[in-house]
Design a protein around this motif. Sequence first.
Motif, PDB file in Angstrom:
ATOM      1  N   VAL A  47      27.386  44.538  33.657  1.00 23.48           N
ATOM      2  CA  VAL A  47      26.843  44.389  35.004  1.00 23.48           C
ATOM      3  C   VAL A  47      27.501  45.341  35.991  1.00 23.48           C
ATOM      4  CG1 VAL A  47      26.077  42.014  34.712  1.00 23.48           C
ATOM      5  CG2 VAL A  47      28.372  42.452  35.545  1.00 23.48           C
ATOM      6  N   GLY A  48      28.664  45.852  35.640  1.00 21.44           N
ATOM      7  CA  GLY A  48      29.329  46.838  36.481  1.00 21.44           C
ATOM      8  C   GLY A  48      29.782  46.291  37.826  1.00 21.44           C
ATOM      9  N   GLY A  49      30.264  47.209  38.657  1.00 22.91           N
ATOM     10  CA  GLY A  49      30.684  46.839  40.000  1.00 22.91           C
ATOM     11  C   GLY A  49      32.067  46.202  40.050  1.00 22.91           C
ATOM     12  N   THR A  50      32.381  45.670  41.233  1.00 19.98           N
ATOM     13  CA  THR A  50      33.658  45.005  41.469  1.00 19.98           C
ATOM     14  C   THR A  50      33.406  43.542  41.791  1.00 19.98           C
ATOM     15  OG1 THR A  50      34.655  47.033  42.329  1.00 19.98           O
ATOM     16  CG2 THR A  50      35.721  44.964  42.928  1.00 19.98           C
ATOM     17  N   TRP A  51      34.072  42.672  41.072  1.00 21.46           N
ATOM     18  CA  TRP A  51      33.990  41.232  41.314  1.00 21.46           C
ATOM     19  C   TRP A  51      35.319  40.744  41.854  1.00 21.46           C
ATOM     20  CZ3 TRP A  51      31.263  38.041  36.947  1.00 21.46           C
ATOM     21  CH2 TRP A  51      29.950  38.488  36.782  1.00 21.46           C
ATOM     22  N   ASN A  52      35.268  39.849  42.820  1.00 22.16           N
ATOM     23  CA  ASN A  52      36.452  39.172  43.329  1.00 22.16           C
ATOM     24  C   ASN A  52      36.429  37.748  42.813  1.00 22.16           C
ATOM     25  OD1 ASN A  52      37.769  41.041  45.342  1.00 22.16           O
ATOM     26  ND2 ASN A  52      35.650  41.080  46.044  1.00 22.16           N
ATOM     27  N   VAL A  53      37.534  37.298  42.254  1.00 22.42           N
ATOM     28  CA  VAL A  53      37.616  35.925  41.738  1.00 22.42           C
ATOM     29  C   VAL A  53      38.277  35.049  42.792  1.00 22.42           C
ATOM     30  CG1 VAL A  53      38.584  34.451  39.947  1.00 22.42           C
ATOM     31  CG2 VAL A  53      37.710  36.707  39.353  1.00 22.42           C
ATOM     32  N   VAL A  54      37.605  33.939  43.095  1.00 19.80           N
ATOM     33  CA  VAL A  54      38.132  32.959  44.039  1.00 19.80           C
ATOM     34  C   VAL A  54      38.024  31.578  43.413  1.00 19.80           C
ATOM     35  CG1 VAL A  54      37.530  34.319  46.078  1.00 19.80           C
ATOM     36  CG2 VAL A  54      35.910  32.674  45.186  1.00 19.80           C
ATOM     37  N   LYS A  55      38.814  30.652  43.901  1.00 19.40           N
ATOM     38  CA  LYS A  55      38.716  29.268  43.439  1.00 19.40           C
ATOM     39  C   LYS A  55      37.856  28.483  44.419  1.00 19.40           C
ATOM     40  CE  LYS A  55      42.807  29.088  40.656  1.00 19.40           C
ATOM     41  NZ  LYS A  55      44.003  28.371  40.278  1.00 19.40           N
ATOM     42  N   ASP A  56      36.969  27.661  43.875  1.00 16.28           N
ATOM     43  CA  ASP A  56      36.120  26.837  44.727  1.00 16.28           C
ATOM     44  C   ASP A  56      36.883  25.577  45.155  1.00 16.28           C
ATOM     45  OD1 ASP A  56      36.032  25.091  42.547  1.00 16.28           O
ATOM     46  OD2 ASP A  56      33.937  25.512  42.068  1.00 16.28           O
ATOM     47  N   ALA A  57      36.200  24.652  45.808  1.00 19.12           N
ATOM     48  CA  ALA A  57      36.834  23.431  46.315  1.00 19.12           C
ATOM     49  C   ALA A  57      37.423  22.571  45.201  1.00 19.12           C
ATOM     50  CB  ALA A  57      35.819  22.626  47.122  1.00 19.12           C
ATOM     51  N   GLU A  58      36.900  22.719  43.985  1.00 15.86           N
ATOM     52  CA  GLU A  58      37.392  21.942  42.839  1.00 15.86           C
ATOM     53  C   GLU A  58      38.459  22.699  42.056  1.00 15.86           C
ATOM     54  OE1 GLU A  58      33.916  21.020  40.587  1.00 15.86           O
ATOM     55  OE2 GLU A  58      33.101  19.712  42.138  1.00 15.86           O
ATOM     56  N   GLY A  59      38.822  23.899  42.506  1.00 12.01           N
ATOM     57  CA  GLY A  59      39.832  24.695  41.820  1.00 12.01           C
ATOM     58  C   GLY A  59      39.297  25.510  40.656  1.00 12.01           C
ATOM     59  N   LYS A  60      37.968  25.595  40.514  1.00 12.59           N
ATOM     60  CA  LYS A  60      37.358  26.368  39.437  1.00 12.59           C
ATOM     61  C   LYS A  60      37.177  27.812  39.886  1.00 12.59           C
ATOM     62  CE  LYS A  60      34.954  22.387  37.631  1.00 12.59           C
ATOM     63  NZ  LYS A  60      33.666  21.760  37.403  1.00 12.59           N
ATOM     64  N   MET A  61      37.386  28.761  38.955  1.00 16.11           N
ATOM     65  CA  MET A  61      37.256  30.176  39.278  1.00 16.11           C
ATOM     66  C   MET A  61      35.786  30.583  39.327  1.00 16.11           C
ATOM     67  SD  MET A  61      40.369  32.113  37.302  1.00 16.11           S
ATOM     68  CE  MET A  61      39.762  31.761  35.659  1.00 16.11           C
ATOM     69  N   ARG A  62      35.419  31.244  40.426  1.00 21.40           N
ATOM     70  CA  ARG A  62      34.058  31.761  40.630  1.00 21.40           C
ATOM     71  C   ARG A  62      34.153  33.231  41.001  1.00 21.40           C
ATOM     72  NH1 ARG A  62      30.295  27.540  39.531  1.00 21.40           N
ATOM     73  NH2 ARG A  62      31.377  25.605  40.010  1.00 21.40           N
ATOM     74  N   ALA A  63      33.054  33.961  40.875  1.00 25.84           N
ATOM     75  CA  ALA A  63      33.027  35.385  41.198  1.00 25.84           C
ATOM     76  C   ALA A  63      32.195  35.644  42.446  1.00 25.84           C
ATOM     77  CB  ALA A  63      32.448  36.183  40.033  1.00 25.84           C
ATOM     78  N   ILE A  64      32.714  36.552  43.276  1.00 26.21           N
ATOM     79  CA  ILE A  64      32.007  36.960  44.493  1.00 26.21           C
ATOM     80  C   ILE A  64      31.894  38.485  44.473  1.00 26.21           C
ATOM     81  CG2 ILE A  64      32.163  37.136  47.006  1.00 26.21           C
ATOM     82  CD1 ILE A  64      33.496  34.445  47.029  1.00 26.21           C
ATOM     83  N   ARG A  65      30.717  38.966  44.865  1.00 24.80           N
ATOM     84  CA  ARG A  65      30.479  40.409  45.004  1.00 24.80           C
ATOM     85  C   ARG A  65      29.742  40.641  46.310  1.00 24.80           C
ATOM     86  NH1 ARG A  65      27.255  44.368  40.811  1.00 24.80           N
ATOM     87  NH2 ARG A  65      27.594  46.278  41.976  1.00 24.80           N
ATOM     88  N   ASP A  66      30.287  41.499  47.142  1.00 24.28           N
ATOM     89  CA  ASP A  66      29.694  41.795  48.453  1.00 24.28           C
ATOM     90  C   ASP A  66      29.448  40.531  49.275  1.00 24.28           C
ATOM     91  OD1 ASP A  66      29.671  44.528  47.834  1.00 24.28           O
ATOM     92  OD2 ASP A  66      27.703  44.363  46.888  1.00 24.28           O
ATOM     93  N   GLY A  67      30.371  39.567  49.193  1.00 24.41           N
ATOM     94  CA  GLY A  67      30.287  38.342  49.962  1.00 24.41           C
ATOM     95  C   GLY A  67      29.328  37.300  49.429  1.00 24.41           C
ATOM     96  N   ILE A  68      28.748  37.547  48.255  1.00 27.33           N
ATOM     97  CA  ILE A  68      27.776  36.619  47.662  1.00 27.33           C
ATOM     98  C   ILE A  68      28.333  36.041  46.378  1.00 27.33           C
ATOM     99  CG2 ILE A  68      25.445  36.420  46.677  1.00 27.33           C
ATOM    100  CD1 ILE A  68      24.683  38.808  48.483  1.00 27.33           C
ATOM    101  N   MET A  69      28.260  34.704  46.238  1.00 28.31           N
ATOM    102  CA  MET A  69      28.687  34.044  45.011  1.00 28.31           C
ATOM    103  C   MET A  69      27.732  34.441  43.893  1.00 28.31           C
ATOM    104  SD  MET A  69      30.977  31.554  43.912  1.00 28.31           S
ATOM    105  CE  MET A  69      31.330  30.689  45.404  1.00 28.31           C
ATOM    106  N   LEU A  70      28.285  35.013  42.821  1.00 29.30           N
ATOM    107  CA  LEU A  70      27.450  35.535  41.735  1.00 29.30           C
ATOM    108  C   LEU A  70      27.068  34.485  40.712  1.00 29.30           C
ATOM    109  CD1 LEU A  70      29.252  38.921  41.154  1.00 29.30           C
ATOM    110  CD2 LEU A  70      27.130  38.512  42.355  1.00 29.30           C
ATOM    111  N   ILE A  71      28.018  33.645  40.386  1.00 32.66           N
ATOM    112  CA  ILE A  71      27.783  32.708  39.286  1.00 32.66           C
ATOM    113  C   ILE A  71      28.212  31.323  39.681  1.00 32.66           C
ATOM    114  CG2 ILE A  71      27.895  34.311  37.380  1.00 32.66           C
ATOM    115  CD1 ILE A  71      30.867  33.703  37.182  1.00 32.66           C
TER     116      ILE A  71
END
Length: 71
Positions: A47-71
């Motif tokens: 998929v390429g690009g740069t993903w930022n990993v953040v933890k959600d309210a439950e502490g689960k890792m999610r990916a954000i790209r350009d300010g949008i939650m990807l998954i």
Amino acid sequence: MIRRRRVAVNRLIVNDETFVNCIVEICDGVIYDYFTFDEEQPFTEWVGGTWNVVKDAEGKMRAIRDGIMLI
């Protein structure tokens, strides 16, 4: 139904650390593993690009790209 994906990204940023050429393993929208690679891996979607990993309210890792939650 459990939905699993393996995607490759150019850069993955986790806790201010950047990983280049990284595979991200995802299960039901949550990142459960990631690692760098040197050669193509089977069953991996590029998929390429740069993903930022953040933890959600439950502490689960999610990916954000350009300010949008990807998954």
